[in-house]
Each structure stands twice: as C-alpha cells, then as structure tokens.
Design an enzyme around this catalytic site. Structure first.
Site, mmCIF file in Angstrom:
data_model
loop_
_atom_site.group_PDB
_atom_site.id
_atom_site.type_symbol
_atom_site.label_atom_id
_atom_site.label_comp_id
_atom_site.label_asym_id
_atom_site.label_seq_id
_atom_site.Cartn_x
_atom_site.Cartn_y
_atom_site.Cartn_z
ATOM 1 N N GLY A 154 0.810 -1.208 0.000
ATOM 2 C CA GLY A 154 0.000 0.000 0.000
ATOM 3 C C GLY A 154 0.846 1.262 0.000
ATOM 4 O O GLY A 154 2.064 1.227 0.207
ATOM 5 N N CYS A 155 0.192 2.392 -0.216
ATOM 6 C CA CYS A 155 0.921 3.661 -0.344
ATOM 7 C C CYS A 155 1.561 4.084 0.972
ATOM 8 O O CYS A 155 2.783 4.293 1.035
ATOM 9 C CB CYS A 155 -0.009 4.743 -0.886
ATOM 10 S SG CYS A 155 -1.551 4.948 0.034
ATOM 11 N N TYR A 156 0.771 4.206 2.029
ATOM 12 C CA TYR A 156 1.350 4.547 3.328
ATOM 13 C C TYR A 156 2.344 3.480 3.808
ATOM 14 O O TYR A 156 3.419 3.816 4.314
ATOM 15 C CB TYR A 156 0.251 4.705 4.380
ATOM 16 C CG TYR A 156 -0.605 5.939 4.280
ATOM 17 C CD1 TYR A 156 -0.060 7.215 4.377
ATOM 18 C CD2 TYR A 156 -1.990 5.830 4.134
ATOM 19 C CE1 TYR A 156 -0.863 8.347 4.322
ATOM 20 C CE2 TYR A 156 -2.804 6.952 4.080
ATOM 21 C CZ TYR A 156 -2.236 8.209 4.173
ATOM 22 O OH TYR A 156 -3.036 9.330 4.126
ATOM 23 N N GLU A 307 6.966 10.219 -1.010
ATOM 24 C CA GLU A 307 6.767 9.465 -2.250
ATOM 25 C C GLU A 307 5.550 10.025 -2.962
ATOM 26 O O GLU A 307 4.728 10.725 -2.364
ATOM 27 C CB GLU A 307 6.542 7.972 -1.952
ATOM 28 C CG GLU A 307 5.204 7.717 -1.272
ATOM 29 C CD GLU A 307 4.891 6.260 -1.007
ATOM 30 O OE1 GLU A 307 5.802 5.416 -1.155
ATOM 31 O OE2 GLU A 307 3.737 5.962 -0.630
#
Length: 335
Positions: A154-156, A307
């Site tokens: 996932g992103c986080y 990011e």
C-alpha cells in the site's frame, strides 16, 4: 514481449499504469478494462485523461463475464480494482497461467481474519494468501522472482516501511517505545469517485482512520513490530509525506544510521537517502522515487519519508515488481 492488461484502468492508479506500460520496452499493453457497470465503459482513456492523448488512445473495455479467454491471452494482469474485486479475479487469472500484480489490499496479509476485521469481507482463498508475495520491491525481490501473485504494498505502508526497515534490521531502535508514523496524503489517495470529503470546497488538512486504519496492521505485520499510525488527508493532489518518530537504542550514532540505510539501499536506485536536508513532496511527485532523510537528538530519531502515492505508492511499484518477476532491470520503463 509480454502481453499486459489493466483491470480498473479508469481510476487514477490505472491511468498511471497505462502511461507507464504503453512505453515499456518489454511489456505490451494489450487492453484496458473496467467493470461492466462503469460509467467509463467504452470511452477512450485519453478522453478521460487528456494528458494521455496520442500516448494511450485505447478504449476502456467492459470486463467480459467469462474471463478465461482474456486470462489465456495475457501474460500478466495489473488489478487496480477494489479489494473484493481483486479477491474474485486473481484466482481466475492464476488458474490460466497469468501472473497477477494486485494493487488492492486483498492479498497483502496472510491472515484470513484480518480481512473480516479491516476490509469487511470473508476471504475465500487462504491458499492464495500463503502463495502471495508482498510487493515491497526493495525488500522482497528474491521472493517476487518466484511467485505468480504479487500483492503490491500500500501507499502509506511503502513509505513507512522503507523508512523504518533498515533501522529495525540493524537493531538500532528501542522498540519498547513504539514508532509513531504521522503521514499526509494528497486527495488522489481517496480515489476518483466523487465524495463530499474530497470535493474542492470541503477538502482540508485532517486526520482520519485514527487507530483503525487498515494500513496500520499491514505496516505492523511486515515490519514485525507494532506502530502508532495516523493518516491525514491534505489539500493537495498527490504525494505522501510521512513524519516518523522513534527511540534509538542507547549509544546509536548518526553514522550507524547512515550505514544501515546505505546497506539497505546502495543498490536500490528508487530509494534516495539524503545526506543533508529533508525530503518534500515537491521532490518526488510524478517520480517513482521514495526519498528519506533523518535528524537525531537526545536518543530519538525523526525520519521524513516522501513518495508519490500514485507512483512509488502504487503504479510504479507494481511495474517495478513486474520487472523483478521477469528478471528485468527493476527501473525499466520507470526512469
């Protein structure tokens, strides 16, 4: 060339995948698909995303009811779909020898009860949870090379783990004090579907999912330690900035920390560790990089990680994982 398709191509992540894959020298983008109920079905993706005009002028085809033929015609599929949808689609493609790169959370944690608690559905494929490899590219490349099902991180969790893993691996943190992760994401992280919270006049800087966000157990599971994680929605389009506070073991020096990061990422070109200064979203948006910087004082460390949530936090990392799986240079088509 390997034939690639994208399912869920009308969303922000799907569009980024299309942009990356259309110019990839080893993957041929042969189809874009959306659900049969999608309002975008049969539209050209470049009509929805004008920045793709003359780059990706492909139709968004409705996903056929019978998927066997589609699965047999593709070598790899990128699932930019809802968790429950990926859960149902992945087995069909795997049964037809198609490699699956899933950008949802459907296979990230090898614990069926996790999905009931945090995703609200009963997982019906525990055997695939065992088979799936977690797609944190810099840390799991060896396993990614050997699987046909990659659950892209996932992103986080990506920025959080890339920031913390080297310090944990080198035993530099005093984990009796849990690492605290406060991360702010752009509105694109909430997806393309219109909601009041993400509308122009309503969006603000606010915390959400406090103590119950599904990325907390994902981070904790793959870090091997509990963390306190609080996500925030920011009033900007894209990018994540994570501020991470942790306690160092007695006597740990800045040089030991630098060595830990260097050991982890010296040969990992998509992670940039700062010698001085701290990362910002401006430095990483529209790039496949994760940038990391840190400051220490009085036995504590503050790590700043940044990011692009749609790229290193999603589409670019998915392509990076596909490159690794096929034995290609992991930055191919990304830089």
């Amino acid at each position: 060339m390997q034939k690639a398709i994208i399912i869920g191509a009308s969303g922000y992540t799907g569009a980024e995948l299309a942009r990356l894959l259309i110019k990839h020298p080893e993957f041929e983008l042969t189809g874009l698909y959306v659900s049969r109920q999608s309002q975008d079905a049969n539209k050209c993706i470049s009509d929805i995303y004008p920045q793709l005009k003359h780059l990706v002028d492909l139709p968004l085809q409705p996903l056929p009811e019978q998927l066997t033929q589609l699965a047999q015609q593709a070598d790899l599929v990128f699932l930019a779909t809802a968790h429950e949808v990926s859960h149902d689609l992945a087995p069909i493609f795997l049964q037809n020898q198609c490699k699956v790169f899933d950008l949802s959370g459907a296979f990230r944690v090898n614990n069926a009860a996790f999905y009931r608690t945090f995703y609200g559905f009963e997982h019906q494929h525990p055997e695939l949870l065992t088979q799936a490899v977690y797609g944190l590219a810099e840390w799991n490349a060896h396993q990614i090379k050997q699987t046909d099902l990659v659950a892209v991180a996932g992103c986080y969790p990506t920025v959080s783990q890339l920031s913390l893993k080297p310090l944990i691996a080198h035993n530099l943190l005093d984990l009796t004090q849990l690492p605290v992760i406060n991360a702010v994401s752009g509105v694109s992280g909430a997806g393309r579907k219109a909601t009041l919270t993400s509308s122009f006049c309503e969006v603000s800087l606010n915390a959400y999912g406090v103590f119950n966000h599904r990325h907390q157990p994902e981070i904790a599971t793959h870090l091997g330690t509990e963390v306190i994680f609080t996500p925030h929605l920011g009033n900007f389009k894209r990018g994540i900035l994570a501020t991470i506070t942790a306690k160092l073991k007695t006597g740990v020096s800045d040089e030991q920390i630098r060595v830990a990061y260097q050991h982890a990422y010296a040969d990992k070109p998509l992670v940039r560790v700062y010698e001085q200064g701290l990362p910002s979203i401006k430095a990483v948006e529209f790039t496949p990089y994760c940038d990391i910087g840190f400051v220490t004082k009085n036995g504590h460390i503050i790590i700043i990680g940044a990011e692009d949530n749609l790229l290193k936090g999603a589409a670019a990392q998915a392509v990076q994982c596909a490159n690794i799986r096929y034995g290609l240079t992991e930055t191919l088509g990304l830089l």
